[in-house]
Scaffold this motif. Structure first.
Motif, mmCIF file in Angstrom:
data_model
loop_
_atom_site.group_PDB
_atom_site.id
_atom_site.type_symbol
_atom_site.label_atom_id
_atom_site.label_comp_id
_atom_site.label_asym_id
_atom_site.label_seq_id
_atom_site.Cartn_x
_atom_site.Cartn_y
_atom_site.Cartn_z
ATOM 1 N N ALA A 182 0.834 -1.444 -0.252
ATOM 2 C CA ALA A 182 -0.419 -0.012 0.261
ATOM 3 C C ALA A 182 0.761 1.106 0.074
ATOM 4 O O ALA A 182 2.306 1.216 0.918
ATOM 5 N N VAL A 183 0.114 2.313 0.013
ATOM 6 C CA VAL A 183 0.473 3.744 -0.477
ATOM 7 C C VAL A 183 0.374 4.548 0.322
ATOM 8 O O VAL A 183 -1.575 4.504 0.082
ATOM 9 N N VAL A 184 0.671 5.208 1.573
ATOM 10 C CA VAL A 184 -0.213 6.719 2.059
ATOM 11 C C VAL A 184 0.354 7.601 1.691
ATOM 12 O O VAL A 184 1.195 8.553 1.351
ATOM 13 N N GLN A 185 -0.127 8.546 1.251
ATOM 14 C CA GLN A 185 -0.165 9.873 0.541
ATOM 15 C C GLN A 185 -0.953 10.510 1.785
ATOM 16 O O GLN A 185 -2.134 11.229 1.393
ATOM 17 N N HIS A 198 4.286 7.322 1.186
ATOM 18 C CA HIS A 198 4.791 6.293 2.024
ATOM 19 C C HIS A 198 4.160 5.221 1.696
ATOM 20 O O HIS A 198 3.452 4.470 1.603
ATOM 21 N N ARG A 199 5.260 3.886 1.236
ATOM 22 C CA ARG A 199 5.432 2.895 0.325
ATOM 23 C C ARG A 199 5.939 1.132 0.936
ATOM 24 O O ARG A 199 6.565 1.142 1.560
ATOM 25 N N GLY A 200 4.910 0.779 1.169
ATOM 26 C CA GLY A 200 4.706 -0.013 1.986
ATOM 27 C C GLY A 200 4.771 -0.311 3.627
ATOM 28 O O GLY A 200 5.109 0.365 3.960
ATOM 29 N N LYS A 201 4.175 -1.819 4.203
ATOM 30 C CA LYS A 201 3.836 -1.353 5.533
ATOM 31 C C LYS A 201 4.768 -0.508 6.272
ATOM 32 O O LYS A 201 4.755 -0.151 6.823
ATOM 33 N N THR A 219 -8.454 3.380 -1.071
ATOM 34 C CA THR A 219 -9.092 2.468 -1.960
ATOM 35 C C THR A 219 -8.527 1.275 -1.804
ATOM 36 O O THR A 219 -7.886 0.596 -1.271
ATOM 37 N N ALA A 220 -9.498 -0.321 -2.100
ATOM 38 C CA ALA A 220 -9.505 -1.069 -1.190
ATOM 39 C C ALA A 220 -9.282 -2.012 -2.767
ATOM 40 O O ALA A 220 -9.671 -2.199 -3.490
ATOM 41 N N ASN A 221 -8.337 -3.549 -2.001
ATOM 42 C CA ASN A 221 -8.258 -4.877 -3.266
ATOM 43 C C ASN A 221 -9.598 -5.334 -2.824
ATOM 44 O O ASN A 221 -10.336 -5.368 -2.528
ATOM 45 N N GLY A 232 -10.120 -6.364 0.531
ATOM 46 C CA GLY A 232 -11.057 -5.068 1.324
ATOM 47 C C GLY A 232 -9.497 -4.761 1.673
ATOM 48 O O GLY A 232 -9.803 -4.288 3.364
ATOM 49 N N LYS A 233 -8.348 -5.243 1.735
ATOM 50 C CA LYS A 233 -7.072 -4.420 2.334
ATOM 51 C C LYS A 233 -7.032 -2.948 1.393
ATOM 52 O O LYS A 233 -6.653 -3.064 0.205
ATOM 53 N N LEU A 234 -6.683 -1.964 2.106
ATOM 54 C CA LEU A 234 -5.933 -0.794 1.343
ATOM 55 C C LEU A 234 -4.812 -0.853 0.430
ATOM 56 O O LEU A 234 -3.808 -0.994 0.927
ATOM 57 N N THR A 235 -4.943 0.016 -0.849
ATOM 58 C CA THR A 235 -4.356 -0.092 -1.719
ATOM 59 C C THR A 235 -3.807 0.902 -1.495
ATOM 60 O O THR A 235 -1.939 1.088 -1.629
ATOM 61 N N SER A 236 -4.349 2.409 -0.890
ATOM 62 C CA SER A 236 -3.323 3.280 -1.675
ATOM 63 C C SER A 236 -4.721 4.144 -0.271
ATOM 64 O O SER A 236 -5.821 3.786 -0.208
#
Length: 131
Positions: free
Chosen positions: A34-37, A52-55, A110-112, A115-119
């Motif tokens: 995932a990516v958090v902006q 911020h990319r990845g766990k 954004t979810a896959n 149901g996990k957030l990808t963005s």
């Protein structure tokens, strides 16, 4: 609707975990890649503007920004699911030491399929808010 309702549910959980100070719960919402902006674009919180990319990077973001604060308000005033995303209008109040941050922002989740957030993209003006 794709995964819009999965994104919406994860967005609701995200706010609950942030208010509760539940780091592990919040991190559990994200896919490994995932990516958090937060905010979107270049800022002192993200000098490259690439997020911020990845766990591990997302955990470091939590420890730098969310964890040290006293989030007193995280209110979703509007929620709009569509496609694989959900856009929320959010009002927050966060106390960081002597600084009180109160603002409204738009956060797009954004979810896959799982149901996990990808963005997570939070739209707010760092300079105006932190002035």
């Amino acid at each position: 609707m794709g995964n819009a309702y999965k994104a919406q549910e994860a967005s609701f959980q995200s706010g609950k975990y942030v208010i509760a100070g539940d780091r592990e719960g919040w991190l559990s919402l994200f896919a490994d890649d995932a990516v958090v902006q937060d905010p979107v674009g270049e800022s002192p919180l993200d000098p490259t503007g690439k997020g911020h990319r990845g766990k591990d990077a997302i955990a470091a973001f939590y420890d730098m920004v969310i964890g040290p604060g006293d989030m007193q308000k995280f209110e979703i005033t509007g929620s709009h699911p569509a496609g694989d995303e959900c856009a929320n209008v959010v009002e927050i109040r966060n106390v960081l030491g002597d600084t009180v941050v109160e603002m409204q922002m738009v956060v797009v989740y954004t979810a896959n399929d799982e149901g996990k957030l990808t963005s997570l993209k939070a739209y707010w003006d760092f300079n105006k808010t932190m002035g």
